[in-house]
Motif scaffolding. Structure first.
Motif, PDB file in Angstrom:
ATOM      1  N   UNK A   1       0.746  -1.124  -0.013  1.00  0.00           N
ATOM      2  CA  UNK A   1       0.061   0.042   0.037  1.00  0.00           C
ATOM      3  C   UNK A   1       0.766   1.245  -0.147  1.00  0.00           C
ATOM      4  N   UNK A   2       0.475   1.988  -0.786  1.00  0.00           N
ATOM      5  CA  UNK A   2       1.108   3.456  -0.873  1.00  0.00           C
ATOM      6  C   UNK A   2       0.128   4.534  -0.255  1.00  0.00           C
ATOM      7  N   UNK A   3       0.795   5.417   0.414  1.00  0.00           N
ATOM      8  CA  UNK A   3      -0.001   6.443   1.058  1.00  0.00           C
ATOM      9  C   UNK A   3      -0.152   7.596   0.141  1.00  0.00           C
ATOM     10  N   UNK A   4      -1.374   7.962  -0.059  1.00  0.00           N
ATOM     11  CA  UNK A   4      -1.675   8.939  -0.813  1.00  0.00           C
ATOM     12  C   UNK A   4      -2.813  10.408  -0.236  1.00  0.00           C
ATOM     13  N   UNK A   5      -2.985  11.265  -0.981  1.00  0.00           N
ATOM     14  CA  UNK A   5      -4.146  12.024  -0.647  1.00  0.00           C
ATOM     15  C   UNK A   5      -4.764  12.667  -2.049  1.00  0.00           C
ATOM     16  N   UNK A   6      -5.894  13.124  -1.788  1.00  0.00           N
ATOM     17  CA  UNK A   6      -6.777  13.911  -2.770  1.00  0.00           C
ATOM     18  C   UNK A   6      -6.387  15.454  -2.579  1.00  0.00           C
ATOM     19  N   UNK A   7      -5.667  15.892  -3.717  1.00  0.00           N
ATOM     20  CA  UNK A   7      -5.178  17.390  -3.500  1.00  0.00           C
ATOM     21  C   UNK A   7      -6.241  18.203  -4.057  1.00  0.00           C
ATOM     22  N   UNK A   8      -5.988  19.473  -3.754  1.00  0.00           N
ATOM     23  CA  UNK A   8      -7.029  20.494  -4.386  1.00  0.00           C
ATOM     24  C   UNK A   8      -7.288  20.470  -5.980  1.00  0.00           C
ATOM     25  N   UNK A   9      -6.026  20.430  -6.418  1.00  0.00           N
ATOM     26  CA  UNK A   9      -5.984  20.325  -7.864  1.00  0.00           C
ATOM     27  C   UNK A   9      -4.688  19.806  -8.298  1.00  0.00           C
TER      28      UNK A   9
END
Length: 275
Positions: A224-232
């Protein structure tokens, strides 16, 4: 019906792959069944208008719509052209197999008459088509293997520009949203991340939309890779719908680039908005 269903499904799957679109298997089966029903109707009902060029174009367009839904016209026409290219390739392979085997005439996909070929021969034609499309895609990807894009990632009130390699091997998707994934070095984007962000587990960042992205790599059965949802995420004047995975390591030994993006992010107008 089953023969047409099988061939249509393979053609639609290959069309998705060469168009850099994620295969939607349930939609592919629905579209393949629709095309198969049309082919059966042509030969059972024997209405002349069913076999007209215009109606064939409408059916083909409907199949693309069933698989992908609404998309920009330019993208839709590109996928439709890819569908016909793969279909003609499959027809040529079937005719070649038929010539070698010397079979009789029989009905085939989309209501067209092929020179006869058995189901086994049709499977051989599908395999030939699949292999040809695979190597053609590999050749195309090899030409694109050193392409770069400058991307801008925005989070909260901060943004940072990163040079990204267009990586044909990056086929990751965020499982919740289905968005393609940008893989970015932690060191390249840490300026916009919260101080408490941990690239190994995400840290205690309540306001950050943390995502865990499954992946497979050579010598690693899964992780699993840690990620995030950016604003853009912006590239080439377009805002892209995607997720950013944080890699706690070095992607380029010479610091030539700090992120990896998939060809879909560059080519898929469906996920972009021009500004």
């Amino acid at each position: 019906f089953l023969t047409n269903l099988f061939v249509n499904a393979v053609i639609l799957y290959l069309t998705q792959k060469i168009s850099y679109l994620k295969p939607k298997y349930f939609n592919i089966i629905l579209a393949a069944a629709f095309g198969a029903l049309y082919a059966v109707a042509v030969f059972v009902m024997k209405f002349g208008f069913l076999n007209t060029l215009i109606l064939k174009l409408v059916v083909s367009a409907a199949m693309v719509y069933i698989v992908n839904g609404i998309m920009p016209l330019k993208k839709f026409l590109r996928v439709l052209a890819a569908l016909y290219a793969v279909s003609f390739l499959c027809c040529g392979a079937a005719m070649g197999v038929s010539y070698v085997t010397g079979a009789n005439k029989m009905p085939s996909v989309y209501g067209t008459m092929f020179i006869g070929v058995s189901f086994g021969g049709l499977v051989c034609a599908v395999i030939i088509t699949s292999v040809t499309v695979f190597f053609a895609s590999r050749l195309k990807r090899r030409k694109q293997s050193r392409s770069f894009e400058n991307i801008t990632i925005g989070l909260y009130d901060k943004s940072i520009s990163v040079k990204a390699l267009v990586d044909t091997g990056n086929l990751l998707y965020e499982p919740i949203s289905g968005y393609p994934v940008v893989i970015a070095e932690y060191e390249s984007i840490k300026q916009i991340l919260p101080p408490m962000f941990n690239p190994d587990d995400g840290g205690q960042c309540q306001n950050l939309k943390i995502r865990y992205i499954p992946y497979n790599a050579l010598g690693n059965n899964g992780g699993l890779m840690v990620g995030f949802v950016p604003d853009f995420v912006k590239t080439g004047g377009r805002y892209i719908k995607c997720c950013v995975a944080v890699y706690n390591g070095i992607l380029s030994k010479g610091n030539e680039y700090g992120a990896l993006i998939s060809p879909e992010i560059c080519c898929n107008d469906e996920r972009s908005k021009t500004v």
